[in-house]
Design a protein around this motif. Structure first.
Motif, PDB file in Angstrom:
ATOM      1  N   SER A 134      60.608  12.408 -23.064  1.00  0.00           N
ATOM      2  CA  SER A 134      59.889  13.469 -23.775  1.00  0.00           C
ATOM      3  C   SER A 134      60.867  14.320 -24.580  1.00  0.00           C
ATOM      4  O   SER A 134      62.048  14.442 -24.212  1.00  0.00           O
ATOM      5  CB  SER A 134      59.143  14.361 -22.783  1.00  0.00           C
ATOM      6  OG  SER A 134      60.060  15.154 -22.045  1.00  0.00           O
ATOM      7  N   PRO A 135      60.400  14.919 -25.660  1.00  0.00           N
ATOM      8  CA  PRO A 135      61.278  15.802 -26.430  1.00  0.00           C
ATOM      9  C   PRO A 135      61.863  16.928 -25.571  1.00  0.00           C
ATOM     10  O   PRO A 135      63.028  17.293 -25.739  1.00  0.00           O
ATOM     11  CB  PRO A 135      60.367  16.343 -27.528  1.00  0.00           C
ATOM     12  CG  PRO A 135      59.325  15.277 -27.714  1.00  0.00           C
ATOM     13  CD  PRO A 135      59.100  14.728 -26.320  1.00  0.00           C
ATOM     14  N   ALA A 136      61.062  17.446 -24.660  1.00  0.00           N
ATOM     15  CA  ALA A 136      61.557  18.536 -23.802  1.00  0.00           C
ATOM     16  C   ALA A 136      62.707  18.059 -22.921  1.00  0.00           C
ATOM     17  O   ALA A 136      63.708  18.763 -22.756  1.00  0.00           O
ATOM     18  CB  ALA A 136      60.421  19.082 -22.946  1.00  0.00           C
ATOM     19  N   ARG A 137      62.567  16.861 -22.361  1.00  0.00           N
ATOM     20  CA  ARG A 137      63.637  16.326 -21.498  1.00  0.00           C
ATOM     21  C   ARG A 137      64.895  16.046 -22.313  1.00  0.00           C
ATOM     22  O   ARG A 137      66.002  16.317 -21.866  1.00  0.00           O
ATOM     23  CB  ARG A 137      63.139  15.046 -20.806  1.00  0.00           C
ATOM     24  CG  ARG A 137      64.182  14.390 -19.940  1.00  0.00           C
ATOM     25  CD  ARG A 137      64.561  15.290 -18.751  1.00  0.00           C
ATOM     26  NE  ARG A 137      65.713  14.741 -18.077  1.00  0.00           N
ATOM     27  CZ  ARG A 137      66.889  15.365 -17.954  1.00  0.00           C
ATOM     28  NH1 ARG A 137      67.057  16.574 -18.424  1.00  0.00           N
ATOM     29  NH2 ARG A 137      67.888  14.785 -17.337  1.00  0.00           N
ATOM     30  N   ARG A 138      64.725  15.505 -23.526  1.00  0.00           N
ATOM     31  CA  ARG A 138      65.885  15.232 -24.379  1.00  0.00           C
ATOM     32  C   ARG A 138      66.586  16.537 -24.754  1.00  0.00           C
ATOM     33  O   ARG A 138      67.808  16.615 -24.745  1.00  0.00           O
ATOM     34  CB  ARG A 138      65.458  14.466 -25.637  1.00  0.00           C
ATOM     35  CG  ARG A 138      65.103  13.024 -25.339  1.00  0.00           C
ATOM     36  CD  ARG A 138      65.024  12.137 -26.565  1.00  0.00           C
ATOM     37  NE  ARG A 138      64.479  12.739 -27.748  1.00  0.00           N
ATOM     38  CZ  ARG A 138      63.198  12.697 -28.132  1.00  0.00           C
ATOM     39  NH1 ARG A 138      62.312  12.070 -27.387  1.00  0.00           N
ATOM     40  NH2 ARG A 138      62.812  13.271 -29.243  1.00  0.00           N
ATOM     41  N   ARG A 139      65.814  17.574 -25.080  1.00  0.00           N
ATOM     42  CA  ARG A 139      66.422  18.864 -25.426  1.00  0.00           C
ATOM     43  C   ARG A 139      67.180  19.450 -24.240  1.00  0.00           C
ATOM     44  O   ARG A 139      68.287  19.963 -24.391  1.00  0.00           O
ATOM     45  CB  ARG A 139      65.360  19.857 -25.895  1.00  0.00           C
ATOM     46  CG  ARG A 139      64.969  19.724 -27.339  1.00  0.00           C
ATOM     47  CD  ARG A 139      64.138  20.901 -27.830  1.00  0.00           C
ATOM     48  NE  ARG A 139      62.955  21.164 -27.000  1.00  0.00           N
ATOM     49  CZ  ARG A 139      61.778  20.521 -27.155  1.00  0.00           C
ATOM     50  NH1 ARG A 139      61.632  19.604 -28.079  1.00  0.00           N
ATOM     51  NH2 ARG A 139      60.766  20.828 -26.372  1.00  0.00           N
ATOM     52  N   ALA A 140      66.555  19.383 -23.063  1.00  0.00           N
ATOM     53  CA  ALA A 140      67.208  19.933 -21.867  1.00  0.00           C
ATOM     54  C   ALA A 140      68.518  19.197 -21.569  1.00  0.00           C
ATOM     55  O   ALA A 140      69.536  19.824 -21.277  1.00  0.00           O
ATOM     56  CB  ALA A 140      66.263  19.846 -20.671  1.00  0.00           C
ATOM     57  N   ALA A 147      69.741  12.653 -23.582  1.00  0.00           N
ATOM     58  CA  ALA A 147      69.605  13.395 -24.843  1.00  0.00           C
ATOM     59  C   ALA A 147      69.313  12.469 -26.013  1.00  0.00           C
ATOM     60  O   ALA A 147      68.669  12.876 -26.990  1.00  0.00           O
ATOM     61  CB  ALA A 147      70.880  14.196 -25.115  1.00  0.00           C
ATOM     62  N   HIS A 161      73.406  12.688 -18.838  1.00  0.00           N
ATOM     63  CA  HIS A 161      72.820  13.701 -19.715  1.00  0.00           C
ATOM     64  C   HIS A 161      72.931  13.289 -21.179  1.00  0.00           C
ATOM     65  O   HIS A 161      71.994  13.506 -21.958  1.00  0.00           O
ATOM     66  CB  HIS A 161      73.474  15.062 -19.465  1.00  0.00           C
ATOM     67  CG  HIS A 161      72.911  15.745 -18.262  1.00  0.00           C
ATOM     68  ND1 HIS A 161      73.255  15.390 -16.986  1.00  0.00           N
ATOM     69  CD2 HIS A 161      72.008  16.746 -18.142  1.00  0.00           C
ATOM     70  CE1 HIS A 161      72.591  16.151 -16.127  1.00  0.00           C
ATOM     71  NE2 HIS A 161      71.832  16.977 -16.809  1.00  0.00           N
ATOM     72  N   ASP A 211      64.970   7.973 -26.909  1.00  0.00           N
ATOM     73  CA  ASP A 211      63.667   8.221 -27.549  1.00  0.00           C
ATOM     74  C   ASP A 211      62.500   7.959 -26.615  1.00  0.00           C
ATOM     75  O   ASP A 211      61.372   8.368 -26.909  1.00  0.00           O
ATOM     76  CB  ASP A 211      63.522   7.347 -28.803  1.00  0.00           C
ATOM     77  CG  ASP A 211      64.414   7.808 -29.935  1.00  0.00           C
ATOM     78  OD1 ASP A 211      64.790   9.003 -29.953  1.00  0.00           O
ATOM     79  OD2 ASP A 211      64.747   6.971 -30.798  1.00  0.00           O
ATOM     80  N   GLY A 225      70.348  17.465 -23.723  1.00  0.00           N
ATOM     81  CA  GLY A 225      71.298  17.767 -24.797  1.00  0.00           C
ATOM     82  C   GLY A 225      71.908  19.146 -24.657  1.00  0.00           C
ATOM     83  O   GLY A 225      73.091  19.343 -24.945  1.00  0.00           O
ATOM     84  N   ALA A 226      71.113  20.099 -24.197  1.00  0.00           N
ATOM     85  CA  ALA A 226      71.622  21.456 -24.020  1.00  0.00           C
ATOM     86  C   ALA A 226      72.674  21.525 -22.913  1.00  0.00           C
ATOM     87  O   ALA A 226      73.571  22.371 -22.955  1.00  0.00           O
ATOM     88  CB  ALA A 226      70.471  22.409 -23.711  1.00  0.00           C
TER      89      ALA A 226
END
Length: 103
Positions: free
Chosen positions: A70-76, A64, A60, A67, A78-79
């Motif tokens: 996708s931004p969505a996958r990185r955010r998920a 996060a 994870h 690069d 990271g969360a």
């Protein structure tokens, strides 16, 4: 023994919060009743299981920071990291207690 010990903890709900000793005992009692044998291990029986949880956390963290995702996958990803780190802390602090449940 490692798989049985890990299964007992997961059956008891360790990944969702404080595990229930009675649930772990029920799994172990059923295992023994079906002819399984258990040696009484120490906390080291959970080493492989903890490594798997640490690797899941590392994945994870990597996602996060990647690069190429996708931004969505990185955010998920990271969360999820703070909760996974807290879970690792809780798991490592409870291992000595929980290994006593296997006797």
């Amino acid at each position: 023994m490692e798989e049985t010990a890990s299964a007992a903890l997961e059956w008891a709900g360790v990944l969702c919060g404080q595990p229930r000793r009675a649930a772990a005992r029920a799994l172990l009692d059923g295992y023994r009743a079906a002819g399984g044998t258990l040696t009484v291990p120490g906390p080291e029986v959970f080493a492989g299981w903890l490594v798997k949880r640490a690797n899941w956390t590392e994945m994870h963290v990597r996602h996060a920071l990647d690069d190429g995702l996708s931004p969505a996958r990185r955010r998920a990803a990271g969360a999820a990291v703070p909760g996974l780190l807290a879970q690792l802390r809780r798991l490592t602090s409870g291992i000595t207690t929980w290994s006593g449940w296997l006797a």
